[in-house]
Motif scaffolding. Structure first.
Motif, PDB file in Angstrom:
ATOM      1  N   SER A 123       0.799  -1.231   0.000  1.00  8.08           N
ATOM      2  CA  SER A 123       0.000   0.000   0.000  1.00  8.08           C
ATOM      3  C   SER A 123       0.832   1.282   0.000  1.00  8.08           C
ATOM      4  O   SER A 123       0.415   2.268  -0.632  1.00  8.08           O
ATOM      5  CB  SER A 123      -0.969  -0.007   1.179  1.00  8.08           C
ATOM      6  OG  SER A 123      -0.287  -0.098   2.417  1.00  8.08           O
ATOM      7  N   PRO A 124       2.018   1.339   0.671  1.00  8.30           N
ATOM      8  CA  PRO A 124       2.789   2.580   0.579  1.00  8.30           C
ATOM      9  C   PRO A 124       3.158   2.945  -0.856  1.00  8.30           C
ATOM     10  O   PRO A 124       3.350   4.126  -1.176  1.00  8.30           O
ATOM     11  CB  PRO A 124       4.042   2.268   1.414  1.00  8.30           C
ATOM     12  CG  PRO A 124       3.589   1.241   2.402  1.00  8.30           C
ATOM     13  CD  PRO A 124       2.620   0.397   1.644  1.00  8.30           C
ATOM     14  N   ILE A 125       3.242   1.949  -1.720  1.00  7.15           N
ATOM     15  CA  ILE A 125       3.530   2.213  -3.134  1.00  7.15           C
ATOM     16  C   ILE A 125       2.234   2.416  -3.909  1.00  7.15           C
ATOM     17  O   ILE A 125       2.033   3.443  -4.558  1.00  7.15           O
ATOM     18  CB  ILE A 125       4.343   1.059  -3.756  1.00  7.15           C
ATOM     19  CG1 ILE A 125       5.723   0.961  -3.107  1.00  7.15           C
ATOM     20  CG2 ILE A 125       4.477   1.253  -5.265  1.00  7.15           C
ATOM     21  CD1 ILE A 125       6.563  -0.188  -3.633  1.00  7.15           C
ATOM     22  N   THR A 126       1.340   1.429  -3.851  1.00  8.94           N
ATOM     23  CA  THR A 126       0.158   1.435  -4.712  1.00  8.94           C
ATOM     24  C   THR A 126      -0.830   2.541  -4.368  1.00  8.94           C
ATOM     25  O   THR A 126      -1.630   2.936  -5.217  1.00  8.94           O
ATOM     26  CB  THR A 126      -0.548   0.078  -4.654  1.00  8.94           C
ATOM     27  OG1 THR A 126      -0.901  -0.218  -3.290  1.00  8.94           O
ATOM     28  CG2 THR A 126       0.353  -1.028  -5.191  1.00  8.94           C
ATOM     29  N   GLU A 127      -0.787   3.050  -3.131  1.00  5.49           N
ATOM     30  CA  GLU A 127      -1.716   4.112  -2.736  1.00  5.49           C
ATOM     31  C   GLU A 127      -1.111   5.508  -2.873  1.00  5.49           C
ATOM     32  O   GLU A 127      -1.781   6.498  -2.606  1.00  5.49           O
ATOM     33  CB  GLU A 127      -2.170   3.898  -1.291  1.00  5.49           C
ATOM     34  CG  GLU A 127      -2.961   2.617  -1.072  1.00  5.49           C
ATOM     35  CD  GLU A 127      -4.216   2.562  -1.938  1.00  5.49           C
ATOM     36  OE1 GLU A 127      -4.887   3.605  -2.071  1.00  5.49           O
ATOM     37  OE2 GLU A 127      -4.505   1.486  -2.486  1.00  5.49           O
TER      38      GLU A 127
END
Length: 439
Positions: free
Chosen positions: A195-199
């Motif tokens: 999530s730190p990347i995809t969001e």
């Protein structure tokens, strides 16, 4: 050319691979002469699965391909002899298998949060997970080394680092947008929390911009298959045909008439297949398709054709009569917990199964006869041609979806339909004065 760079001719390797393959890894190679996607080099290299194969365990690497420098042959023979002996077998069981970086990291993380070895085994050691991680390993290793060369932590989910890597590789290696997106998914598998990347906004902006640069090709229309049909009709009768010709013919007919991939035919269990004059009922164990996340068994029905030279049932009947005296049971290519009696056999050794790539080559040997319009993609598959012809001939979309065992009409529309032309004359219907339609 140095000993490290020599290799056998590619066509000769493919012949060896069709007889003793499929091979999983080239143990003594370089990026220039590797015969397989997975290979080991003499010294560390970003594209290699590992290096110095003599110092690595060979267990659980699959079917090895070894074409070494000549001066290493005595050492290789000694290593093979050690593994063949009782003591070597014991040591081999104790040696850890090589794991893709993503899998090794997940195993450690699961242990740290308190999962038992049984729970980790269920998640990570399924046949599908093993195949995925082995396939992901080389790409993940390239990313890890690229990050480490820049003093960055590759296991920290940093969107800027991932985007910089993808942009760098796209520029230096001329990756297409589809390749970048595929590599992105492989690298994301390294992280337990993506999530730190995809969001992140910058990640979403980059992916959106990347997709916007790609254009889906226009439809190419239904291709003319008459040259392929003329070739099949020019062949001898099925009972007089060379086995390799009969095998190619059967694989191609199954592809175009029943929409079977090479992967499907590779998973057919001939012991469960039934046949009569009306139809052939093929049993496919663990095809590519899934239903609600579950693996399935797929049954495919193929009808007869009035022309015996174009009839898949007739080709099947004569093909199975050639191999019936060579029964064999092998582990399923996707899950060693299952066994099947393989359908397509090696034409030189009828007791041996062939690889999925060999089946695909059989299909392509006839598909190459079909002229194609200019298009910057791979050769159109017979199942796409067959399903499009069926739609243009008036078969309902529901029947096509059922015949292909596809989950929805979107599968046909997005991946297989080559033309949107229909049998109806919409111009005549729309402009007909006798229609009596008013707005």
């Amino acid at each position: 050319m140095t000993q490290l760079e020599w290799s056998i001719d590619r066509s000769f390797f493919q012949t060896l691979d069709s007889i003793w393959g499929p091979h999983s890894i080239d143990l003594f190679a370089s990026p220039r002469n590797a015969q397989l996607p997975q290979f080991m080099t003499w010294k560390p290299h970003p594209q290699a699965l590992n290096f110095n194969a003599l110092q690595r365990p060979w267990t659980k690497l699959g079917n090895l391909y070894i074409c070494p420098p000549w001066n290493l042959i005595p050492q290789i023979l000694q290593k093979l002899h050690t593994f063949a002996s009782g003591r070597g077998t014991k040591r081999a069981r104790e040696e850890p298998a090589f794991e893709a970086p993503g899998m090794a990291r997940k195993r450690r993380l699961y242990s740290e949060i308190g999962l038992s070895s049984d729970a980790s085994h269920t998640i990570l050691d399924s046949p599908q997970a093993q195949r995925r991680h082995v396939a992901y390993g080389p790409t993940q290793q390239v990313y890890i080394r690229w990050a480490q060369e820049r003093d960055e932590d590759p296991f920290h989910p940093d969107p800027a680092l991932l985007i910089n890597y993808l942009a760098h590789q796209r520029r230096t290696r001329d990756w297409k947008p589809t390749t970048v997106l595929a590599k992105r998914s492989t690298i994301l598998d390294l992280f337990s929390d993506r999530s730190p990347i995809t969001e992140s906004m910058v990640y979403k902006d980059y992916i959106a911009a990347l997709k916007a640069t790609d254009i889906k090709p226009a439809e190419i229309g239904c291709l003319d298959i008459s040259p392929a049909l003329a070739y099949l009709q020019s062949l001898p009768n099925n009972d007089d045909m060379a086995l390799v010709q009969l095998t190619r013919k059967l694989c191609w007919l199954l592809d175009i008439c029943s929409f079977l991939r090479a992967d499907d035919i590779h998973c057919v269990d001939i012991n469960k297949t039934t046949f009569d004059k009306r139809y052939l009922k093929l049993f496919v164990l663990l095809p590519k398709e899934r239903r609600k996340g579950k693996r399935i068994e797929k049954v495919v029905y193929i009808s007869a054709n009035s022309d015996p030279k174009l009839c898949p049932l007739a080709a099947y009947q004569f093909y199975t009569s050639r191999i019936k005296d060579h029964p064999v049971t092998v582990p399923h290519p996707k899950d060693k917990n299952f066994t099947i009696c393989p359908f397509i056999r090696n034409t030189l050794r009828l007791h041996a199964a062939v690889s999925m790539q060999t089946i695909s080559n059989h299909m392509d040997s006839i598909s190459t006869l079909i002229p194609e319009v200019e298009r910057p993609t791979r050769r159109v598959k017979p199942r796409a041609i067959g399903s499009t012809i069926a739609a243009e001939s008036g078969m309902s979309i529901d029947d096509i979806i059922a015949h292909g065992n596809w989950s929805s009409p979107d599968t046909f529309q997005n991946f297989y339909r080559l033309a949107s032309r229909t049998r109806s004359n919409f111009t005549e219907i729309t402009l007909s004065k006798s229609s009596g339609s008013t707005l």
